[in-house]
Write an enzyme that holds these catalytic residues in place. Structure first.
Site, PDB file in Angstrom:
ATOM      1  N   SER A 239     -26.961  61.166  18.062  1.00  0.00           N
ATOM      2  CA  SER A 239     -26.941  60.815  19.477  1.00  0.00           C
ATOM      3  C   SER A 239     -28.262  61.220  20.131  1.00  0.00           C
ATOM      4  O   SER A 239     -29.319  60.730  19.744  1.00  0.00           O
ATOM      5  CB  SER A 239     -25.731  61.453  20.153  1.00  0.00           C
ATOM      6  OG  SER A 239     -25.484  60.877  21.411  1.00  0.00           O
TER       7      SER A 239
ATOM      8  N   ASP B  73     -19.242  51.683  20.214  1.00  0.00           N
ATOM      9  CA  ASP B  73     -20.173  52.664  20.770  1.00  0.00           C
ATOM     10  C   ASP B  73     -21.127  51.961  21.714  1.00  0.00           C
ATOM     11  O   ASP B  73     -21.750  50.962  21.331  1.00  0.00           O
ATOM     12  CB  ASP B  73     -20.950  53.328  19.630  1.00  0.00           C
ATOM     13  CG  ASP B  73     -21.899  54.430  20.091  1.00  0.00           C
ATOM     14  OD1 ASP B  73     -22.056  54.642  21.315  1.00  0.00           O
ATOM     15  OD2 ASP B  73     -22.512  55.076  19.224  1.00  0.00           O
TER      16      ASP B  73
ATOM     17  N   HIS C 103     -18.399  56.402  18.986  1.00  0.00           N
ATOM     18  CA  HIS C 103     -19.499  57.354  19.104  1.00  0.00           C
ATOM     19  C   HIS C 103     -18.983  58.766  18.822  1.00  0.00           C
ATOM     20  O   HIS C 103     -17.897  59.146  19.238  1.00  0.00           O
ATOM     21  CB  HIS C 103     -20.093  57.297  20.506  1.00  0.00           C
ATOM     22  CG  HIS C 103     -21.328  58.128  20.656  1.00  0.00           C
ATOM     23  ND1 HIS C 103     -22.579  57.660  20.333  1.00  0.00           N
ATOM     24  CD2 HIS C 103     -21.505  59.409  21.081  1.00  0.00           C
ATOM     25  CE1 HIS C 103     -23.472  58.596  20.559  1.00  0.00           C
ATOM     26  NE2 HIS C 103     -22.850  59.678  21.007  1.00  0.00           N
TER      27      HIS C 103
END
Length: 316
Positions: A157, A252, A282
């Site tokens: 991320s 996501d 995610h």
């Protein structure tokens, strides 16, 4: 494909818990909530031969790092890892489980970096800390029992964003030489109008409004969004970067920008492997206790790391 049933169950449990969104509470409270959630969604860290906490010099004071050393003869290859959490939350503790798993499965040391967090420290603080830590690993490789020819970087991320930024910085600043970049559902651009942002705007854990919040905490001003060290997808020249593995998830908001960056790398002649995991959301890399297939994904990722390190050894 349909949402993975275990992911659906996890999302339902999160919704039923009625906890506030990270963006609705002060940063310190958000960090506490994230620590608690990470502890529930991830399995306990598997043992490694040695775990060492250290503090190293940084651009604006000391940086905390944690070194995970698996069994194996020195010098070991190394993965310098940057945790996710929107540059605002996340820590060495929240990401210990995947770091241990990657160390054992890839047969490499993992150096996790506790970079400065926003909003207390705006861009480029996190990126500069991560670059400084990577340089420190190279400069202290002999004492650490690390092979200076086999340094990879990675993150998930926001940590994937930082890994991409450090790859650019290392190229632009002529070192360190990196053999691989692991980008796990990375943040690649300060842009919220992609198809995946609209398809997955709400209801899948990470929300579009949540990402807008994180970017607002991270950037010092609007111009920072155009800086490739903040938005790597805006870098015009991607030549000369290390081979990459880019992992994305179907449900996501960040899916499309990760895949767009992978395509840009490929167009620039950089070897790239892209895996878009159907049915997942995610954060899956941190959900070994909730999603059965994540263990296999980590093993598959570690195999790519081993291959990158082996290729560098053969080419030495």
């Amino acid at each position: 494909m349909p949402l993975d049933p275990q992911a659906r169950q996890l999302l339902d449990e999160m919704a039923a818990s009625d906890l506030p969104a990270m963006s609705d509470v002060p940063p310190e409270e958000a960090r506490r909530l994230y620590r608690e959630r990470a502890a529930k969604q991830n399995t306990p860290a598997e043992p490694v031969q040695r775990i060492e906490n250290r503090r190293i010099p940084g651009p604006r004071g000391e940086i905390s790092i944690r070194i995970y050393t698996p069994q194996g003869p020195a010098p070991l290859p190394v993965l310098v890892y940057f945790h996710g959490g929107g540059w605002v939350i996340g820590s060495l503790d929240t990401h210990q489980s995947p770091c241990c798993a990657l160390a054992n499965a890839a047969g490499c040391a993992v150096v996790a970096v506790d970079y400065r967090l926003a909003p207390e420290h705006k861009f480029p603080a996190a990126a500069e800390d991560c670059y400084a830590a990577t340089r420190w690993v190279l400069e202290n490789s002999s004492a650490l029992g690390i092979d200076p020819r086999r340094i990879a970087i990675g993150g998930d991320s926001a940590g994937g964003n930082l890994a991409a930024a450090v790859s650019l910085m290392a190229r632009d600043r002529r070192g360190p030489s990196l053999v691989f970049q692991l980008l796990v559902y990375p943040v690649m651009d300060c842009y919220f109008e992609t198809r995946s942002y609209h398809e997955n705007a709400t209801g899948y854990g990470l929300a579009r409004e949540g990402m807008i919040y994180y970017w607002r905490q991270y950037l010092g001003n609007d111009e920072d969004a155009n800086n490739p060290y903040a938005s790597p997808l805006r870098e015009k020249n991607l030549h000369g970067l290390p081979p990459a593995l880019v992992l994305t998830a179907e449900y996501d908001p960040l899916r499309d920008e990760g895949q767009a960056y992978a395509q840009r790398l490929q167009d620039a002649g950089v070897p790239v492997t892209v895996r878009n995991y159907q049915g997942l959301i995610h954060g899956f890399f941190m959900m070994t206790a909730s999603l059965r297939q994540v263990r296999d994904i980590i093993q598959e990722t570690a195999a790519d790391l081993r291959s990158a390190f082996a290729t560098r050894t053969m080419g030495a």
